[in-house]
Design a protein around this motif. Structure first.
Motif, PDB file in Angstrom:
ATOM      1  N   LEU A  33     -20.197 -96.591  72.839  1.00 28.30           N
ATOM      2  CA  LEU A  33     -20.781 -96.842  74.045  1.00 28.30           C
ATOM      3  C   LEU A  33     -19.840 -96.312  75.499  1.00 28.30           C
ATOM      4  N   SER A  34     -20.667 -95.807  75.922  1.00 28.70           N
ATOM      5  CA  SER A  34     -20.511 -95.469  77.725  1.00 28.70           C
ATOM      6  C   SER A  34     -21.250 -95.896  78.656  1.00 28.70           C
ATOM      7  N   VAL A  35     -19.672 -96.033  79.464  1.00 34.45           N
ATOM      8  CA  VAL A  35     -20.521 -96.639  80.541  1.00 34.45           C
ATOM      9  C   VAL A  35     -19.770 -96.180  81.958  1.00 34.45           C
ATOM     10  N   SER A  36     -20.792 -95.751  82.910  1.00 31.05           N
ATOM     11  CA  SER A  36     -19.752 -94.189  83.753  1.00 31.05           C
ATOM     12  C   SER A  36     -20.867 -94.968  84.970  1.00 31.05           C
ATOM     13  N   HIS A  37     -19.561 -94.500  85.993  1.00 31.59           N
ATOM     14  CA  HIS A  37     -19.704 -95.587  87.267  1.00 31.59           C
ATOM     15  C   HIS A  37     -19.445 -94.034  88.309  1.00 31.59           C
ATOM     16  N   PHE A  38     -20.404 -94.019  88.878  1.00 30.67           N
ATOM     17  CA  PHE A  38     -20.321 -93.605  90.326  1.00 30.67           C
ATOM     18  C   PHE A  38     -19.897 -94.279  91.966  1.00 30.67           C
ATOM     19  N   PRO A  39     -19.756 -93.471  92.867  1.00 29.06           N
ATOM     20  CA  PRO A  39     -19.461 -94.117  94.118  1.00 29.06           C
ATOM     21  C   PRO A  39     -21.107 -93.948  94.786  1.00 29.06           C
ATOM     22  N   ALA A  40     -21.977 -94.904  94.843  1.00 30.94           N
ATOM     23  CA  ALA A  40     -22.875 -94.958  95.494  1.00 30.94           C
ATOM     24  C   ALA A  40     -23.754 -93.493  96.423  1.00 30.94           C
ATOM     25  N   ALA A  41     -22.515 -93.809  97.263  1.00 35.32           N
ATOM     26  CA  ALA A  41     -22.960 -92.879  98.532  1.00 35.32           C
ATOM     27  C   ALA A  41     -22.945 -91.614  97.969  1.00 35.32           C
ATOM     28  N   LEU A  42     -22.144 -91.186  97.183  1.00 37.87           N
ATOM     29  CA  LEU A  42     -21.820 -89.257  96.645  1.00 37.87           C
ATOM     30  C   LEU A  42     -23.233 -89.153  96.530  1.00 37.87           C
ATOM     31  N   VAL A  43     -23.634 -90.286  94.799  1.00 39.59           N
ATOM     32  CA  VAL A  43     -25.278 -89.092  94.550  1.00 39.59           C
ATOM     33  C   VAL A  43     -25.906 -89.916  94.853  1.00 39.59           C
ATOM     34  N   GLU A  44     -26.285 -90.238  95.564  1.00 42.49           N
ATOM     35  CA  GLU A  44     -27.890 -90.854  96.203  1.00 42.49           C
ATOM     36  C   GLU A  44     -28.709 -89.574  96.396  1.00 42.49           C
TER      37      GLU A  44
END
Lengths: 250, 250
Positions: B151-162
């Motif tokens: 299982l994999s859960v990736s988080h990205f800063p919202a401001a960066l990838v919006e």
DNA sequence: AAGTGGTCTAGACCACACG
DNA sequence: GTGTGGTCTAGACCACTTC
């Protein structure tokens, strides 16, 4: 028309275990707190002794609780030691970001006991990597705060280390790696293989592991600049006591 | 005169479990073989049903055996996938030495299912590392040979990838890392924290884990050349399906 | 002494797998 | 249908911890 499948009710012992787990994970029950005992569960849910025990055994096997004979079942604590793979990279700027898991960063002193040093015939896997069946083997156990946390078995090619301090208890300043350096075989490359599994009985005894605790198994091969393997080290770590950190580029 | 302590006899269920374990580890019983069932143990040792079950549960909780409802208890098999930390270093000469543990080196195809992408408020640990509470989260499950392994859960800063493909199912050629590169934020440094523990119930379900199987938890942070954290990825691996390999210098 | 977990017996009913 | 493991009851004796 397809009948919508009815989710079956979980068995009683599982529902009880779920409730207790919820209390633990939510923080309602904290580290070291006592769980309701077998008698309490029997009374509270009107169940037989074996069923209460089964509920508690679920949490024990999950590593969330630890039974203490004659006393009770208690919430387990998790305070891991941080073990760094590459020290060099870990020191760099980008590697000094916040860690995800909290851990004891202060270098707690560890003690070594049960040191044994023997000349042996290596098992196949080790012999294949070292290109030598004849090996010197150094076994050690490490403890932190008086509690055993790691077993370590190091193998060295016999021809390489014969008649050096590596075959003796006192390896001198800098330890075995310094002695390998004296021989012109300073280890500079490392390859680590990491697994996790439930412990074997002798590991359970030597590490004093409660039920529900996996071990982390690290197989580490040290190479010289020329690519010659000079050490195979198998480490068995109490998984509840460690966080491994590996930093790398690319 | 000090009385020499008499080693207490292990309980019956433990002696039976020890015998069966011996048979498994010695190879007398091989992968997939059927163990003597509850009825067989009751007859052979003249014990009650619960005691026979207790003996078998020891091996099951050790991950050595797997119960199959209505059929029997079977010896478990171990055929791990090798996961490399640093691809770059693994390719180098010295890293091509023999591995300690055998594993499936042929790149078995994996499939991805259960993909979800959401905008969320990150938990504290993740927010602290990314310097952002607002995150996009990509959850995936990987299977090999039809069996779920990770299982994999990736988080990205919202401001960066919006408003990028990272917030959509189809991330395009090269995946999310290529898209981060498009933004001028190519990840080049990685820090991985590795733990092992028993699985939580939802992990047991999603990975279809038998009892006695730990999970390996990898918390991975990806940094740009400038040291900016751009991704936090938590991976849950079936410990019986993986060997992690980390290669490093110094 | 009282309470706790550790082991064990002797039954019972159930759902499921296999032939 | 028969055997298998899954769940549950209602007792028992023991060793250990705590008071």
């Amino acid at each position: 028309m397809q009948q919508s499948p009815v989710p079956p009710e979980p068995p009683i012992y599982r529902r009880i275990a779920d409730g207790l787990r919820e209390a633990i994970l939510s923080g309602e029950l904290r580290d070291g707190d006592r769980l309701p005992g077998e008698n309490a569960l029997m009374a509270q849910y009107g169940i037989a002794r074996a069923t209460a025990r089964q509920a508690l055994s679920v949490l024990i096997n999950e590593g969330l609780a630890v039974p203490k004979r004659g006393s009770g079942v208690y919430v387990r604590q998790f305070r891991p030691i941080r073990r760094h793979g590459s020290r060099r990279l870990s020191r760099e700027q980008w590697g000094r970001g916040q860690a995800i898991w909290e851990s004891d960063t202060r270098g707690r002193p560890y003690t070594v006991d049960d040191v044994t040093i023997d000349r042996e015939i290596a098992e196949d896997a080790v012999a294949r990597v070292l290109n030598s069946r004849e090996v010197w083997v150094r076994r050690r156990r490490y403890s932190v705060d008086g509690r055993p946390v790691q077993l370590s078995v190091s193998h060295f090619p016999a021809a390489l280390v014969e008649n050096t301090a590596i075959t003796r208890h006192d390896t001198g300043p800098g330890g075995v790696y310094a002695r390998l350096g004296d021989l012109g075989h300073t280890p500079v490359h490392f390859s680590e293989e990491v697994r996790a599994r439930m412990p074997h009985p002798h590991e359970t005894v030597q590490l004093d592991l409660p039920a529900g605790t996996p071990v982390i198994v690290i197989g580490r091969v040290a190479y010289t600049e020329g690519g010659v393997p000079v050490e195979v080290n198998e480490m068995i770590l109490d998984a509840a006591s460690y966080v491994l950190q590996y930093d790398f580029d690319s």
